[in-house]
Scaffold this motif. Structure first.
Motif, PDB file in Angstrom:
ATOM      1  N   GLU B 215       1.355   4.171  20.738  1.00 53.79           N
ATOM      2  CA  GLU B 215       2.889   5.237  20.875  1.00 53.79           C
ATOM      3  C   GLU B 215       3.131   5.413  19.440  1.00 53.79           C
ATOM      4  O   GLU B 215       4.649   5.805  18.802  1.00 53.79           O
ATOM      5  N   TYR B 216       2.790   4.119  18.708  1.00 59.88           N
ATOM      6  CA  TYR B 216       4.452   3.886  17.627  1.00 59.88           C
ATOM      7  C   TYR B 216       3.835   4.269  16.076  1.00 59.88           C
ATOM      8  O   TYR B 216       2.776   4.887  16.182  1.00 59.88           O
ATOM      9  N   SER B 217       3.904   5.048  15.439  1.00 57.04           N
ATOM     10  CA  SER B 217       3.797   5.459  14.042  1.00 57.04           C
ATOM     11  C   SER B 217       5.161   5.209  13.511  1.00 57.04           C
ATOM     12  O   SER B 217       5.313   3.884  13.380  1.00 57.04           O
ATOM     13  N   LEU B 221       5.003   1.688  12.686  1.00 53.92           N
ATOM     14  CA  LEU B 221       3.364   1.182  12.744  1.00 53.92           C
ATOM     15  C   LEU B 221       4.068  -0.304  11.576  1.00 53.92           C
ATOM     16  O   LEU B 221       2.570  -0.752  11.895  1.00 53.92           O
TER      17      LEU B 221
END
Lengths: 187, 300
Positions: B215-217, B221
């Motif tokens: 779910e990290y972006s 990220l």
């Protein structure tokens, strides 16, 4: 929640930074792994040693959260459209769409099918079309080169166009998706 | 004070650059093993900058935002507590502040923060990866800790500086030769630490596509990738200090960390992946037993 606000245009001071960033964006394209049609089969060889798309900085990501590019790989069925919109709207800006094959341009061999979309541009902002049925990996690489050049030149603005003309896209999308239940928050 | 601050800042920037460069080199090496050309060695810098400049509109609660900071904090703490180059006091940074046990704890702290954040994202793949990662971590931490205790007891010091100083009488005084079994246990534990195959059950692309960072972006990220690069370098320097006599010069530091970094890359390229239970069973038995052999030898 930002649907009604058009994105800000960078000022003169930010232009150099934007140019450098565009270079980085063009050389680091992360593609979400979502096969929508038969063209997905032609994407596989791109990973292999023969074509090796990683040398261009192109990598596959398994989640739309981290992806820059959504590939519509061939015909897009009416049932798939909702999922594709959902995937596209979960991607973070800036984001690009590459459409493969004749089917995405004018329906191709499915031009008179009851369940296949003919002109993809009416539903999602396509940045690059790649012709063929299906396009070979060489043609896909050529399409990516074109996308990279457009990004470097700052011309790959489909995502901004989508935001600015959301009403137009939503109207077309809702004509196809009769059981509309997509959330409004999205990006 | 100013010199210390400069040294700390340079250490962090230098380690980040070295870590990202090593990551780029490893991608190239892996590509060559596959018979491909592979990306440019600076690809990780390009990816990082691109991610940093992407918009971010994903929210999954406070812990989700804090996790990359935990990771970076843990990595920086480990990095600063290990002396970089022997004899150059300025590069010792904060190594006076603790011993190897504190280091092992802090290494766990960063990973635990990451696990809490990934768990908070609520994605099923992330949660599965976290449970796998914690199970595997408790397995390799055991063999690594026993190996470190064996070395520390054998050398009568728990301070990293002391352990490094005891290895300065030539290559034969390196701990890898003085404590071969403990070193073998620690080096086997190093593979899952670097998430290398056959222990790559946390990211497992074919099963739980990318695991914890699903779910990290965007900027989050990029912080996570920076944390990973920093943590990677910190672990390399720690292992060089524990087993390979530390570094007597900058050249020696770069060469040793580079060679040690290549070890999991090469192993990873030719092995398939264990299942979770196979990985844990292997780590509980083989490296732990090896480390115990040296611990018992030292105690007797």
């Amino acid at each position: 929640m930002y649907c009604n606000q058009p994105p800000e245009k960078p000022g003169n001071k930010k232009e150099l930074l934007e140019k450098i960033t565009n270079m980085a964006r063009a050389n680091s394209l992360w593609v979400t792994a979502y096969g929508t049609g038969c063209g997905a089969i032609e994407l596989r060889p791109l990973h292999t040693s023969r074509f090796d798309m990683e040398r261009f900085g192109i990598a596959m990501r398994p989640t739309p959260r981290q992806a820059d590019v959504l590939i519509i790989s061939g015909y897009l069925a009416t049932k798939t459209l909702k999922r594709v919109i959902r995937v596209y709207e979960q991607m973070q800006d800036p984001k690009y769409i590459v459409a493969l094959g004749s089917c995405t341009i004018n329906g191709g061999m499915y031009f008179d099918s009851y369940n296949t979309l003919n002109v993809l541009d009416k539903y999602l902002p396509v940045d690059v079309y790649v012709m063929g049925c299906m396009p070979r990996p060489e043609a896909i690489i050529d399409g990516f080169s074109l996308l990279m050049q457009k990004i470097k030149d700052g011309r790959a603005q489909g995502w901004k166009h989508y935001k600015e003309n959301l009403d137009y896209y939503r109207e077309n999308q809702k004509k196809i998706i009769t059981d509309w239940d997509l959330p409004d928050y999205n990006w | 004070m100013l010199a210390n601050f400069t040294s700390v800042a340079l250490t962090i920037v230098g380690a980040l650059t070295w870590g990202l460069l090593l990551g780029g080199i490893s991608r190239s090496v892996t590509a060559r093993i596959h018979g491909r050309m592979g990306p440019r060695v600076t690809q990780n810098f390009i990816d990082l900058w691109k991610l940093f400049r992407k918009t971010s509109s994903i929210h999954h609660g406070g812990m989700f935002w804090m996790a990359p900071m935990f990771r970076i904090t843990g990595a920086i703490c480990v990095l600063l507590m290990v002396p970089l180059v022997i004899g150059q006091n300025i590069t010792y940074n904060m190594s006076f502040a603790g011993d190897v046990f504190l280091l092992i704890y802090i290494m766990f702290f960063g990973c635990l923060g990451m696990a809490l954040g990934a768990g908070n994202s609520g994605h099923p793949y992330a949660v599965i990866a976290v449970s796998r990662g914690l199970a595997q971590m408790s397995s390799y931490e055991l063999s690594f800790s026993i190996a470190v205790v064996a070395i520390a007891v054998g050398l009568h010091t728990f301070k990293i500086e002391g352990i490094v100083a005891a290895q300065q009488a030539g290559i034969t005084s390196w701990n890898i030769f003085r404590f071969p079994f403990a070193s073998a246990g620690a080096l086997l534990a190093f593979l899952p630490m670097q998430m290398a195959y056959p222990f790559g059950i946390v990211l497992a692309p074919q099963e739980i596509p990318i695991g914890p960072p699903t779910e990290y972006s965007s900027r989050m990220l990029s912080f996570m990738l920076s944390g990973r690069a920093l943590f990677g370098v910190a672990k390399l320097i720690l292992f060089v200090s524990l087993l390979f006599g530390g570094a007597s010069s900058w050249l020696s530091l770069f060469v040793k960390t580079f060679l040690l970094y290549m070890y999991p890359i090469v192993v990873s390229s030719v092995f398939p992946r264990f299942r979770t239970e196979q990985s844990i069973r292997f780590l509980w038995f083989i490296p732990t037993t090896l480390a115990l052999v040296d611990l018992v030898r030292v105690m007797l």
